[in-house]
Design a protein around this motif. Structure first.
Motif, PDB file in Angstrom:
ATOM      1  N   ARG A 290      41.980   0.981  10.289  1.00  0.00           N
ATOM      2  CA  ARG A 290      40.785   1.723  10.101  1.00  0.00           C
ATOM      3  C   ARG A 290      40.441   2.048   8.749  1.00  0.00           C
ATOM      4  N   MET A 291      41.514   2.423   7.868  1.00  0.00           N
ATOM      5  CA  MET A 291      41.377   2.554   6.532  1.00  0.00           C
ATOM      6  C   MET A 291      41.131   1.250   5.857  1.00  0.00           C
ATOM      7  N   LEU A 292      41.299   0.256   6.242  1.00  0.00           N
ATOM      8  CA  LEU A 292      40.841  -1.347   5.452  1.00  0.00           C
ATOM      9  C   LEU A 292      39.509  -1.394   5.687  1.00  0.00           C
ATOM     10  N   LEU A 293      39.141  -1.178   7.137  1.00  0.00           N
ATOM     11  CA  LEU A 293      37.842  -1.521   7.565  1.00  0.00           C
ATOM     12  C   LEU A 293      36.885  -0.533   7.007  1.00  0.00           C
ATOM     13  N   VAL A 307      43.715 -14.207   5.864  1.00  0.00           N
ATOM     14  CA  VAL A 307      42.092 -13.831   6.041  1.00  0.00           C
ATOM     15  C   VAL A 307      41.529 -15.214   6.667  1.00  0.00           C
ATOM     16  N   ARG A 308      40.794 -14.954   7.934  1.00  0.00           N
ATOM     17  CA  ARG A 308      40.327 -16.020   8.370  1.00  0.00           C
ATOM     18  C   ARG A 308      39.028 -16.439   7.707  1.00  0.00           C
ATOM     19  N   THR A 309      39.101 -17.933   7.241  1.00  0.00           N
ATOM     20  CA  THR A 309      37.983 -18.362   6.283  1.00  0.00           C
ATOM     21  C   THR A 309      37.119 -19.189   7.082  1.00  0.00           C
ATOM     22  N   TYR A 310      37.295 -19.649   8.101  1.00  0.00           N
ATOM     23  CA  TYR A 310      36.715 -20.459   8.990  1.00  0.00           C
ATOM     24  C   TYR A 310      36.503 -20.339  10.378  1.00  0.00           C
ATOM     25  N   SER A 316      36.038 -13.956  14.027  1.00  0.00           N
ATOM     26  CA  SER A 316      34.954 -13.811  13.112  1.00  0.00           C
ATOM     27  C   SER A 316      35.732 -14.356  11.933  1.00  0.00           C
ATOM     28  N   VAL A 317      34.640 -15.100  10.811  1.00  0.00           N
ATOM     29  CA  VAL A 317      35.428 -15.239   9.581  1.00  0.00           C
ATOM     30  C   VAL A 317      35.476 -13.718   8.943  1.00  0.00           C
ATOM     31  N   GLY A 318      36.565 -13.734   8.105  1.00  0.00           N
ATOM     32  CA  GLY A 318      36.930 -12.449   7.772  1.00  0.00           C
ATOM     33  C   GLY A 318      37.709 -11.506   8.477  1.00  0.00           C
ATOM     34  N   GLN A 319      38.291 -12.110   9.579  1.00  0.00           N
ATOM     35  CA  GLN A 319      39.202 -11.097  10.326  1.00  0.00           C
ATOM     36  C   GLN A 319      40.528 -11.419   9.708  1.00  0.00           C
ATOM     37  N   PHE A 320      41.388  -9.970   9.375  1.00  0.00           N
ATOM     38  CA  PHE A 320      42.484 -10.337   8.589  1.00  0.00           C
ATOM     39  C   PHE A 320      43.538  -9.483   9.243  1.00  0.00           C
ATOM     40  N   GLY A 321      44.803  -9.818   9.114  1.00  0.00           N
ATOM     41  CA  GLY A 321      46.181  -9.499   9.660  1.00  0.00           C
ATOM     42  C   GLY A 321      47.155 -10.221   9.623  1.00  0.00           C
ATOM     43  N   THR A 330      48.764  -7.664  14.665  1.00  0.00           N
ATOM     44  CA  THR A 330      47.974  -6.890  14.290  1.00  0.00           C
ATOM     45  C   THR A 330      46.690  -7.508  13.399  1.00  0.00           C
ATOM     46  N   TYR A 331      45.427  -7.385  13.916  1.00  0.00           N
ATOM     47  CA  TYR A 331      44.377  -7.792  12.963  1.00  0.00           C
ATOM     48  C   TYR A 331      43.151  -6.742  12.923  1.00  0.00           C
ATOM     49  N   ALA A 332      42.253  -6.921  12.122  1.00  0.00           N
ATOM     50  CA  ALA A 332      40.840  -5.968  11.988  1.00  0.00           C
ATOM     51  C   ALA A 332      39.830  -7.046  11.777  1.00  0.00           C
ATOM     52  N   ASP A 333      38.739  -6.970  12.246  1.00  0.00           N
ATOM     53  CA  ASP A 333      37.527  -7.824  11.992  1.00  0.00           C
ATOM     54  C   ASP A 333      36.346  -7.010  11.361  1.00  0.00           C
ATOM     55  N   PRO A 334      36.302  -7.120  10.116  1.00  0.00           N
ATOM     56  CA  PRO A 334      35.255  -6.329   9.484  1.00  0.00           C
ATOM     57  C   PRO A 334      33.814  -6.426  10.136  1.00  0.00           C
ATOM     58  N   GLY A 335      33.286  -7.756  10.638  1.00  0.00           N
ATOM     59  CA  GLY A 335      32.152  -8.117  11.207  1.00  0.00           C
ATOM     60  C   GLY A 335      31.857  -7.393  12.265  1.00  0.00           C
ATOM     61  N   LYS A 336      32.876  -7.178  13.121  1.00  0.00           N
ATOM     62  CA  LYS A 336      32.684  -6.438  14.554  1.00  0.00           C
ATOM     63  C   LYS A 336      33.167  -5.235  14.523  1.00  0.00           C
TER      64      LYS A 336
END
Length: 370
Positions: A290-293, A307-310, A316-321, A330-336
């Motif tokens: 949550r802090m990262l998002l 970090v997902r680049t495609y 989504s692109v931009g998902q990281f973990g 463990t992943y987070a998706d800033p777009g969603k």
């Protein structure tokens, strides 16, 4: 079983989607291949947790939301935060050499060929930088395509990686042994897994004059309320740690990889490994992501996570973990504005936890409402 709070809101999840997610997770436990799991999903301010199954494969204590898990390589995104703090405070700079703090890595030699003898080397073309360590390109790593080569054998024999086949020594001795080896590749030339994440912990400790764990606790765990995260589980909490299994690839029989009481995480380790040493809970990890998002810190792979680049599937692109070999994801998706945390006690010696992780993410993305 902890039930989901059923809610309907544009920022959260659909009721039917959450029901299906629970059914998919329960199916993996009911199959007998996953003794138990804890899942936590969050979107905006809404969170849902699920604890299914038991702490041991033969029954016993049920999984709970506050069960403590061995995070394995999902330690990497969290331990990287220590470096980001030091970069923000200009106590480290990306393109500075590491020589002042890690003199053992000055004046490197580099193997002429990856499978060659350890004394068949050329000089490194340049010193190792902070950026090389943070992006896993400093020149040494776990290269599973090179097993059996002199350099990989030396890495294992010196205890430079966890559990294989000798315990890791305390950080200064670990650095001394690391400094005796040539690099596999020129600095900055090739991404290589894992060793750089453990090296990062040594770097942080030497820059700050604190142990890696002390610094993480003071600057990351404490401020975020991550009270159950650390490099071992205290005696009075050890009942919250499940047995870790590495099933037999042929028979599927549950072999114990690590017991809770008296096991590897029952006392403080000689080497606090940023690459795979943390224990934590679903809620602690949720606080971190949550802090990262919320605009804290995140970077390319570079910095400790993928970090997902495609667009290759649902995410989504931009998902990281990242994922961990002890059966964690463990992943987070800033777009969603989505976080997902799935924790088990089944190691990746068989594909069972990997299949569970795949089904968790596929179903979670379908459960998004609006």
């Amino acid at each position: 079983m902890n039930g989901f709070k059923m809610g309907h809101s544009n920022s959260g999840f659909s009721e039917a989607g959450l029901r299906r997610l629970r059914e998919v997770l329960a199916r993996h436990v009911d199959s007998g291949k996953i003794p138990g799991l804890v899942a936590l999903v969050g979107r905006g301010d809404e969170t849902h947790a699920e604890a299914i199954g038991t702490m041991r494969h033969d029954g016993g204590t049920p999984m709970r939301r506050d069960t403590i898990f061995r995070m394995a390589s999902t330690s990497k995104p969290v331990s990287m935060a220590a470096a980001m703090v030091l970069l923000d405070e200009c106590r480290l700079r990306l393109d500075d050499t590491v020589d002042p703090w890690l003199p053992e890595l000055a004046d490197r030699r580099v193997l002429k060929r990856i499978d060659g003898p350890l004394d068949d080397t050329v000089p490194a073309r340049r010193p190792i930088t902070v950026r090389d360590v943070l992006t896993s390109t400093f020149g040494l790593g776990m290269d599973m395509t090179s097993l059996g080569t002199p350099i990989m054998n030396a890495i294992f024999e010196r205890g430079l990686t966890p559990d294989l086949p000798v315990p890791m020594p305390e950080p200064d001795e670990w650095m001394r042994r690391l400094g005796e080896l040539p690099l596999m590749h020129q600095p900055g030339e090739r991404w290589q897994y894992h060793i750089s994440n453990d090296l990062l912990g040594v770097l942080v400790a030497r820059v700050t004059g604190q142990s890696f764990e002390e610094f993480l606790r003071e600057r990351i765990f404490g401020p975020l309320g991550m009270t159950d995260t650390g490099f071992h589980v205290p005696d009075d909490q050890i009942d919250r740690l499940p047995t870790l299994y590495a099933p037999d690839p042929q028979s599927g029989e549950f072999h114990v990889w690590d017991e809770a009481k008296g096991g590897r995480w029952s006392q403080a380790p000689a080497f606090p490994g940023g690459g795979g040493g943390l224990v934590s809970t679903a809620d602690d990890y949720h606080a971190y992501f949550r802090m990262l998002l919320n605009g804290g810190m995140h970077g390319g792979w570079g910095f400790g996570m993928a970090v997902r680049t495609y667009r290759g599937d649902y995410a989504s692109v931009g998902q990281f973990g990242w994922d961990g070999g002890a059966g964690t994801s463990t992943y987070a998706d800033p777009g969603k504005q989505l976080t997902g945390i799935l924790l088990t006690q089944v190691g990746m010696s068989v594909p069972n936890s990997a299949r569970l992780i795949h089904d968790f993410w596929t179903t979670l993305y379908q459960a998004i409402d609006g």
